[in-house]
Write a protein that holds these residues in place. Structure first.
Motif, mmCIF file in Angstrom:
data_model
loop_
_atom_site.group_PDB
_atom_site.id
_atom_site.type_symbol
_atom_site.label_atom_id
_atom_site.label_comp_id
_atom_site.label_asym_id
_atom_site.label_seq_id
_atom_site.Cartn_x
_atom_site.Cartn_y
_atom_site.Cartn_z
ATOM 1 N N ARG A 223 8.596 -10.787 -12.019
ATOM 2 C CA ARG A 223 8.924 -9.697 -10.889
ATOM 3 C C ARG A 223 7.758 -9.915 -9.887
ATOM 4 N N ASP A 224 8.127 -10.116 -8.522
ATOM 5 C CA ASP A 224 7.044 -9.863 -7.570
ATOM 6 C C ASP A 224 6.760 -8.437 -7.318
ATOM 7 N N GLU A 225 5.288 -8.132 -7.582
ATOM 8 C CA GLU A 225 5.117 -6.737 -7.482
ATOM 9 C C GLU A 225 4.223 -6.549 -6.337
ATOM 10 N N ALA A 226 4.635 -5.716 -5.206
ATOM 11 C CA ALA A 226 3.778 -5.294 -4.224
ATOM 12 C C ALA A 226 2.764 -4.301 -4.775
ATOM 13 N N ASN A 227 1.700 -4.277 -4.218
ATOM 14 C CA ASN A 227 0.801 -5.304 -3.578
ATOM 15 C C ASN A 227 -0.014 -5.810 -4.420
ATOM 16 N N ILE A 228 0.036 -5.470 -5.809
ATOM 17 C CA ILE A 228 -0.786 -6.131 -6.860
ATOM 18 C C ILE A 228 -0.906 -7.696 -6.578
ATOM 19 N N ASP A 229 0.632 -8.475 -6.658
ATOM 20 C CA ASP A 229 0.477 -9.683 -6.935
ATOM 21 C C ASP A 229 -0.194 -10.252 -5.550
ATOM 22 N N GLU A 230 -0.526 -9.539 -4.586
ATOM 23 C CA GLU A 230 -1.018 -10.381 -3.465
ATOM 24 C C GLU A 230 -2.581 -10.071 -3.521
ATOM 25 N N LEU A 231 -3.056 -9.283 -4.732
ATOM 26 C CA LEU A 231 -4.464 -8.818 -4.765
ATOM 27 C C LEU A 231 -5.369 -10.341 -4.526
ATOM 28 N N TYR A 232 -5.089 -11.164 -5.271
ATOM 29 C CA TYR A 232 -6.129 -12.160 -5.284
ATOM 30 C C TYR A 232 -6.575 -12.773 -3.966
ATOM 31 N N LYS A 233 -5.865 -12.636 -2.740
ATOM 32 C CA LYS A 233 -6.035 -12.898 -1.462
ATOM 33 C C LYS A 233 -7.306 -12.139 -1.063
ATOM 34 N N LEU A 234 -7.493 -10.726 -1.450
ATOM 35 C CA LEU A 234 -8.526 -9.849 -1.368
ATOM 36 C C LEU A 234 -9.640 -9.952 -2.223
ATOM 37 N N GLY A 235 -9.420 -10.713 -2.989
ATOM 38 C CA GLY A 235 -10.608 -10.942 -4.204
ATOM 39 C C GLY A 235 -10.638 -10.077 -5.303
ATOM 40 N N ALA A 236 -10.221 -8.807 -5.105
ATOM 41 C CA ALA A 236 -10.607 -7.874 -6.240
ATOM 42 C C ALA A 236 -10.177 -6.587 -5.998
ATOM 43 N N GLN A 237 -9.628 -5.719 -6.946
ATOM 44 C CA GLN A 237 -9.184 -4.458 -6.666
ATOM 45 C C GLN A 237 -10.066 -3.571 -5.888
ATOM 46 N N GLU A 238 -11.332 -3.654 -5.926
ATOM 47 C CA GLU A 238 -12.342 -2.872 -4.968
ATOM 48 C C GLU A 238 -12.037 -2.907 -3.586
ATOM 49 N N GLU A 239 -11.816 -4.351 -3.200
ATOM 50 C CA GLU A 239 -11.302 -4.631 -1.809
ATOM 51 C C GLU A 239 -10.164 -3.741 -1.361
ATOM 52 N N LEU A 240 -9.117 -3.917 -2.201
ATOM 53 C CA LEU A 240 -8.061 -2.968 -1.734
ATOM 54 C C LEU A 240 -8.319 -1.538 -1.659
ATOM 55 N N LEU A 241 -9.184 -1.061 -2.601
ATOM 56 C CA LEU A 241 -9.432 0.404 -2.581
ATOM 57 C C LEU A 241 -10.426 0.709 -1.252
ATOM 58 N N ARG A 242 -11.226 -0.239 -1.168
ATOM 59 C CA ARG A 242 -12.158 -0.337 -0.008
ATOM 60 C C ARG A 242 -11.486 0.004 1.361
ATOM 61 N N ALA A 243 -10.322 -0.774 1.433
ATOM 62 C CA ALA A 243 -9.338 -0.874 2.537
ATOM 63 C C ALA A 243 -8.405 0.579 2.481
ATOM 64 N N GLY A 244 -8.722 1.289 1.689
ATOM 65 C CA GLY A 244 -7.858 2.472 1.544
ATOM 66 C C GLY A 244 -6.450 2.346 0.954
ATOM 67 N N ILE A 245 -6.339 1.239 0.216
ATOM 68 C CA ILE A 245 -4.896 0.948 -0.204
ATOM 69 C C ILE A 245 -5.005 1.029 -1.720
ATOM 70 N N ARG A 246 -4.166 1.751 -2.345
ATOM 71 C CA ARG A 246 -4.067 1.891 -3.876
ATOM 72 C C ARG A 246 -2.995 0.766 -4.401
ATOM 73 N N PRO A 247 -3.647 -0.050 -5.295
ATOM 74 C CA PRO A 247 -2.873 -1.150 -6.043
ATOM 75 C C PRO A 247 -1.593 -0.481 -6.608
ATOM 76 N N THR A 248 -0.407 -1.099 -6.224
ATOM 77 C CA THR A 248 0.862 -0.722 -6.954
ATOM 78 C C THR A 248 1.658 -1.668 -7.560
ATOM 79 N N PHE A 249 2.590 -1.460 -8.373
ATOM 80 C CA PHE A 249 3.472 -2.530 -8.928
ATOM 81 C C PHE A 249 4.960 -2.502 -8.455
#
Ligand code: AMP
Length: 355
Positions: A223-249
């Motif tokens: 399954r393609d799971e937004a936005n966790i499957d694109e996480l690698y583009k930001l480098g790390a979960q922290e990056e998403l969180l710093r951007a105010g985005i909660r990783p989801t499946f």
């Protein structure tokens, strides 16, 4: 003879007539209607509000008629009309999510497969009991957050499409989580995900024998799971969180995959255990189901979930898959369901595949 799932009175509406294949107009309905039409069954789509226009774009997968309800859960109030139509309902993920396992379980309309199974899917604790007692390897479960000693995933009950799941790298991150419903805490397994589409037929008398019937593998996806499957583009979960985005499946789509051929025996072994145990626990899981797990680098397959009915990943394979083509060229799960109903009717054994 196998295990009867339906009483005579439950199947009275089908006496002496060709069943109408019915399902909710979402999830994998195109494939279900397409498969049913290919086997010559009349079809009925239960839709929320007016009939969705997109069916007009797919003439081979359009139901012959529609039955409109105000909300999906109102399906339970149109039982009389469904019985009058000689309907057999094909459960999908939409039934678990929008109608509810309890309400669906008490609906007096014939259902394909064993309706008792949806209650086992909807409750993650019961599902775990089933798989654990079948000897299926699963991610570790933490009953108490204080036991957490590595990355974990916090999951809500039901087929919510991965919405609201919480990933915690460690205990401290877990302490920041505020749950909004019943949940479980699982070890976060590192590896590659596979979603294996199996079909258990209690009627088949040849093939990979399990119980009274046979097990088939019809396809496999990831399954393609937004936005966790694109996480690698930001480098790390922290990056998403710093951007105010909660990783989801949240699932946004599916891609086809095949498993290393040498891993197929293990995949069949796991699926067979699940079926054998289901027969002992509640009379058996009949028809399509999906074994969802993660293959680790040690080539150990850990099952994190099973779906006890057709999954949307089968939509990839309406004209066959690298597995179902070895069963019958061009075989989809939708077609396989229609075949099973056809055979059950032909052999006077509908009570073994409907409930
Ligand atoms: P589920 O609702 O159990 O199907 O889980 C939704 C998604 O979360 C899966 O498709 C996986 O991407 C992910 N997931 C679930 N359980 C685990 C686990 N134990 N370890 C790693 N990822 C998981």
């Amino acid at each position: 003879m196998g295990i009867p799932l339906a009483s005579e009175s439950r199947l009275a509406s089908l006496k002496g007539r060709t069943p109408t294949i019915a399902t909710l107009c979402s999830h994998s309905s195109l494939q279900i209607f397409h498969g049913a039409r290919a086997r010559g069954f009349p079809t009925l789509g239960v839709c929320v509000g007016p009939p969705p226009r997109f069916y007009d774009a797919f003439p081979l997968a359009r139901p012959d008629r529609f039955l409109s309800v105000p909300r999906a859960k109102d399906l339970v109030s149109v039982g009389d009309q469904l019985r009058d139509a000689g309907a057999v309902l094909i459960p999908t993920g939409s039934f678990v999510e929008y109608v509810g396992a309890d309400a669906f379980g008490s609906l007096d309309v014939p259902v394909f497969g064993n309706r008792a199974v949806l209650g086992w899917e909807a409750d993650r604790k019961k599902e775990r009991e089933w798989l654990d007692s079948a000897g299926v390897p699963m991610p570790r479960r933490y009953d108490d957050p204080s036991e957490v000693d590595g990355p974990v995933i916090v999951k809500y009950y039901g087929a919510k499409g991965g919405k609201g799941f919480y990933l915690a790298k460690n205990r401290a991150a877990l302490d920041e989580f505020t749950p909004t419903g019943p949940y479980v805490i699982q070890e976060y397994v590192l590896g590659t995900r596979y979603y294996m589409h199996f079909f258990y037929s209690p009627l088949a008398d040849r093939g990979y024998r399990v119980g009274h019937g046979s097990l088939e593998l019809l396809g496999m996806d990831r399954r393609d799971e937004a936005n966790i499957d694109e996480l690698y583009k930001l480098g790390a979960q922290e990056e998403l969180l710093r951007a105010g985005i909660r990783p989801t499946f949240v699932v946004t789509g599916n891609v086809p995959v095949v498993l290393r051929e040498s891993l197929l025996p293990a995949a069949f072994d796991v699926a067979a255990r699940i079926i054998e145990r289901s027969i002992e626990l509640f009379g058996g899981m009949v028809g399509p189901f999906c074994v969802e797990g993660i293959m680790t680098e040690e080539l150990e397959f850990k099952v994190f979930e099973i779906s006890t009915r057709i999954v949307a990943g089968t939509n990839l394979f309406i004209s066959g898959s690298p597995y179902s083509d070895f069963v019958e060229p061009g075989l989809s799960t939708g077609k396989r369901i229609a075949q099973e109903i056809e055979r059950g009717q032909g052999e006077g054994r509908l009570n073994e595949v409907l409930s």
